[in-house]
Design an enzyme around this catalytic site. Structure first.
Site, PDB file in Angstrom:
ATOM      1  N   GLU A 100     -49.507  37.533 -65.891  1.00  0.00           N
ATOM      2  CA  GLU A 100     -50.708  37.679 -65.064  1.00  0.00           C
ATOM      3  C   GLU A 100     -51.237  36.318 -64.638  1.00  0.00           C
ATOM      4  O   GLU A 100     -51.641  36.120 -63.490  1.00  0.00           O
ATOM      5  CB  GLU A 100     -51.765  38.453 -65.853  1.00  0.00           C
ATOM      6  CG  GLU A 100     -53.121  38.522 -65.184  1.00  0.00           C
ATOM      7  CD  GLU A 100     -54.253  38.251 -66.161  1.00  0.00           C
ATOM      8  OE1 GLU A 100     -55.140  37.441 -65.820  1.00  0.00           O
ATOM      9  OE2 GLU A 100     -54.248  38.833 -67.263  1.00  0.00           O
ATOM     10  N   HIS A 101     -51.208  35.346 -65.554  1.00  0.00           N
ATOM     11  CA  HIS A 101     -51.685  34.008 -65.223  1.00  0.00           C
ATOM     12  C   HIS A 101     -50.784  33.329 -64.190  1.00  0.00           C
ATOM     13  O   HIS A 101     -51.265  32.618 -63.314  1.00  0.00           O
ATOM     14  CB  HIS A 101     -51.741  33.150 -66.486  1.00  0.00           C
ATOM     15  CG  HIS A 101     -53.058  33.204 -67.193  1.00  0.00           C
ATOM     16  ND1 HIS A 101     -54.000  32.218 -67.104  1.00  0.00           N
ATOM     17  CD2 HIS A 101     -53.601  34.155 -67.998  1.00  0.00           C
ATOM     18  CE1 HIS A 101     -55.061  32.532 -67.815  1.00  0.00           C
ATOM     19  NE2 HIS A 101     -54.842  33.709 -68.378  1.00  0.00           N
TER      20      HIS A 101
ATOM     21  N   HIS B 210     -49.706  39.009 -70.498  1.00  0.00           N
ATOM     22  CA  HIS B 210     -50.853  38.190 -70.103  1.00  0.00           C
ATOM     23  C   HIS B 210     -50.391  36.887 -69.468  1.00  0.00           C
ATOM     24  O   HIS B 210     -51.007  36.395 -68.514  1.00  0.00           O
ATOM     25  CB  HIS B 210     -51.719  37.922 -71.332  1.00  0.00           C
ATOM     26  CG  HIS B 210     -52.940  37.108 -71.043  1.00  0.00           C
ATOM     27  ND1 HIS B 210     -53.032  35.776 -71.373  1.00  0.00           N
ATOM     28  CD2 HIS B 210     -54.119  37.419 -70.431  1.00  0.00           C
ATOM     29  CE1 HIS B 210     -54.208  35.313 -70.993  1.00  0.00           C
ATOM     30  NE2 HIS B 210     -54.880  36.277 -70.429  1.00  0.00           N
TER      31      HIS B 210
ATOM     32  N   GLU C 290     -58.013  29.267 -73.247  1.00  0.00           N
ATOM     33  CA  GLU C 290     -58.646  30.585 -73.170  1.00  0.00           C
ATOM     34  C   GLU C 290     -58.740  31.215 -74.554  1.00  0.00           C
ATOM     35  O   GLU C 290     -59.733  31.863 -74.884  1.00  0.00           O
ATOM     36  CB  GLU C 290     -57.848  31.485 -72.232  1.00  0.00           C
ATOM     37  CG  GLU C 290     -58.450  32.877 -72.076  1.00  0.00           C
ATOM     38  CD  GLU C 290     -57.644  33.755 -71.142  1.00  0.00           C
ATOM     39  OE1 GLU C 290     -57.846  34.977 -71.154  1.00  0.00           O
ATOM     40  OE2 GLU C 290     -56.797  33.213 -70.398  1.00  0.00           O
TER      41      GLU C 290
ATOM     42  N   GLU D 244     -49.760  26.086 -67.366  1.00  0.00           N
ATOM     43  CA  GLU D 244     -50.431  27.365 -67.621  1.00  0.00           C
ATOM     44  C   GLU D 244     -50.454  27.697 -69.109  1.00  0.00           C
ATOM     45  O   GLU D 244     -51.362  28.366 -69.588  1.00  0.00           O
ATOM     46  CB  GLU D 244     -49.728  28.485 -66.854  1.00  0.00           C
ATOM     47  CG  GLU D 244     -50.624  29.678 -66.561  1.00  0.00           C
ATOM     48  CD  GLU D 244     -51.852  29.290 -65.760  1.00  0.00           C
ATOM     49  OE1 GLU D 244     -52.901  29.952 -65.946  1.00  0.00           O
ATOM     50  OE2 GLU D 244     -51.786  28.332 -64.970  1.00  0.00           O
TER      51      GLU D 244
END
Length: 507
Positions: free
Chosen positions: A94-95, A91, A198, A191
């Protein structure tokens, strides 16, 4: 949440010319519409063409001739391929994909996508990572160039690349890829904060929380029991070496599908794939990653919070994997039970018996049956939201409905309705180039081919009351369920009582 770049482009005003309507034209159009039957439409759906490059990358397309298209990369790599130590890396990668490359800064990337009027997105699941772009068909080459850039020019700091290359065995192409990267520690730290926020947002989505708990208890001690985002302590410690190692282990040609749908020419896309992805590595220098078996454990987890207004509960048994032939019958059973919400407005006259009971007896606010599949296992069950004093009654109604499936109490009329609804839902999920592209990529990874809808329809039609009873008995009757409950769940019966409700006298 996945990064998303988009732009809404206003169209120019169009001048309308009004002309007299011709009766003959109207009649011809009506006759033409009648000529297209459901059967002929299904049989004439665009074929899915597949080509495999020398390095194992599969290119699969469906050309429907529309002016827009969706192209994307489906990678056989998700949180299931992580360990407890690096959980959250997929994940995180992906960011980082949208934070710039050597060819494009983050600003340049966003402006280029906006100027194309395109959409660029990505997401990570437990078994797959996806990067895709939706654009005009004439811009497919530009979309491929962008996807290639964000995938191959990994977001690792340029200063640390050389030391990382000394630590891991990498191919010549991977060395080129890593030396093209530009982001440094500052971008990774930024990030890291985005992902932590999130995680806080996910914690406010109680359905997401319940399903994470359900996976954790059903697949405890296995990779499927871990969350996709990973624990906070991992997010705080993931570094470039972790990202580099994950890319080197999993981003290989045979594990990648380039899917395209909409207005895409297969031969042209193959040519672009060879240009942009033909140099991806296909072999492994070290140990080849394997898929760890994830055992199912019947058990429960309760997070009692009496300050919450509603109870959120999920109960599931072990289902089957994508390729298991029982999956179609379980999909029919899942559709037969269906879903319901108070906001629907429908009440006691609904076809689903559980929905009718829920509405007339005020058992819950909403419920939805689910069938979640993975490569070799799955979760088949029910999620519902109800008042604290209705928890026991709703759970009893759910389990009695399950036992009704096992006792062959389903009428042919109910079964036929469920099969028709399942076909309708599956067709509606393919409405548009992006859903069709997702279906192609997922099926190529799961089945190794795109199953024609006519074949799926035939499999659904083959499910009769005997088959439904046999499959439901196999997966439901006298099985230990996994249960996750959050909120005011004091009235939820103890596990032994719930386990005893998983069987009944069969007449």
């Amino acid at each position: 949440m996945a990064a998303r770049v988009f732009k809404i482009v206003a169209s120019r005003p169009t001048k309308l010319l009004l002309q007299p309507f011709k009766t003959g034209t109207r009649l011809a159009r009506c006759q033409s519409a009648k000529a297209a039957t459901y059967e002929s439409t299904i049989e004439n759906l665009p074929e899915t063409r597949v080509t495999t490059l020398d390095n194992g990358v599969r290119v699969a397309t469906e050309d429907s001739g529309i002016p827009t298209c969706t192209v994307g990369l489906w990678i056989d790599a998700g949180s299931r391929f992580e360990t407890a130590k690096n959980n959250g890396t997929a994940h995180f990668l992906e960011h980082m994909a949208f934070k710039g490359t050597k060819k494009r800064s983050q600003t340049d990337l966003e402006l280029e996508v906006e100027n194309m009027g395109a959409h660029l997105n990505a997401y990570t699941s437990r078994e797959q990572t996806v990067y895709y772009a939706k654009s005009f068909s004439k811009d497919v080459n530009k979309a491929m160039d962008i996807l290639s850039d964000i995938l191959q020019n990994s977001t690792l700091g340029e200063q640390e690349i050389e030391s990382s290359l000394l630590s891991y065995k990498t191919s010549e192409q991977e060395i080129i890829i890593l030396r093209n990267s530009t982001l440094g520690e500052q971008e990774i730290e930024r990030e890291r904060g985005v992902i932590l926020r999130e995680m806080q947002e996910v914690d406010t989505n109680l359905q997401e929380v319940v399903f994470d708990h359900l996976h954790a208890v059903a697949y405890q001690g296995t990779p499927l029991g871990r969350t996709i985002l990973g624990p906070t302590e991992n997010i705080m410690t993931i570094n470039r070496n972790d990202l580099l190692e994950y890319i080197g282990n999993h981003y290989k040609g045979p594990r990648i599908v380039l899917a395209g749908a909409g207005g895409v020419d297969h031969d042209e896309l193959v040519k672009h794939a060879q240009q942009y992805f033909g140099n991806l590595g296909a072999g492994y220098e070290g140990k080849i990653p394997t898929l760890e078996t994830c055992r199912f454990t019947g058990s429960e987890v309760r997070v009692r919070d009496d300050t919450m207004p509603l109870a959120h509960i999920a109960i599931a048994v072990e289902g089957c994997g994508w390729t298991n032939p029982d999956n179609i019958a379980l999909m029919v059973a899942n559709t037969l039970i269906g879903s319901w919400d108070r906001s629907f407005g429908a009440g006691a006259n609904m076809a689903s018996q559980l929905a009718s009971q829920s509405a007339s007896m005020n058992l819950c606010h909403s419920f939805q049956s689910f069938n979640t599949c993975y490569t070799d296992t799955g979760l088949w069950g029910m999620y519902f939201v109800c008042e604290r004093d209705q928890v026991e009654f709703m759970m009893t109604a759910v389990q009695r409905e399950w036992m009704r499936l096992c006792r062959r109490k389903i009428s042919p009329v109910e079964l036929e309705r469920a099969k028709r609804l399942l076909k309708t839902n599956m067709l509606l999920q393919l409405d548009g180039s992006t859903p069709a592209c997702e279906d192609i990529g997922r099926q190529m990874l799961c089945y190794g081919r795109r199953i024609p809808f006519s074949e799926i329809e035939a499999r659904i039609d083959a499910v009769d009351t005997r088959v439904l009873k046999s499959v439901c008995t196999k997966y439901l009757y006298d099985k230990c369920p996994a249960i996750a409950a959050v909120g005011p769940v004091e009235a939820l019966p103890i596990y032994s009582r719930l386990r005893s409700e998983m069987y009944s006298l069969q007449v």
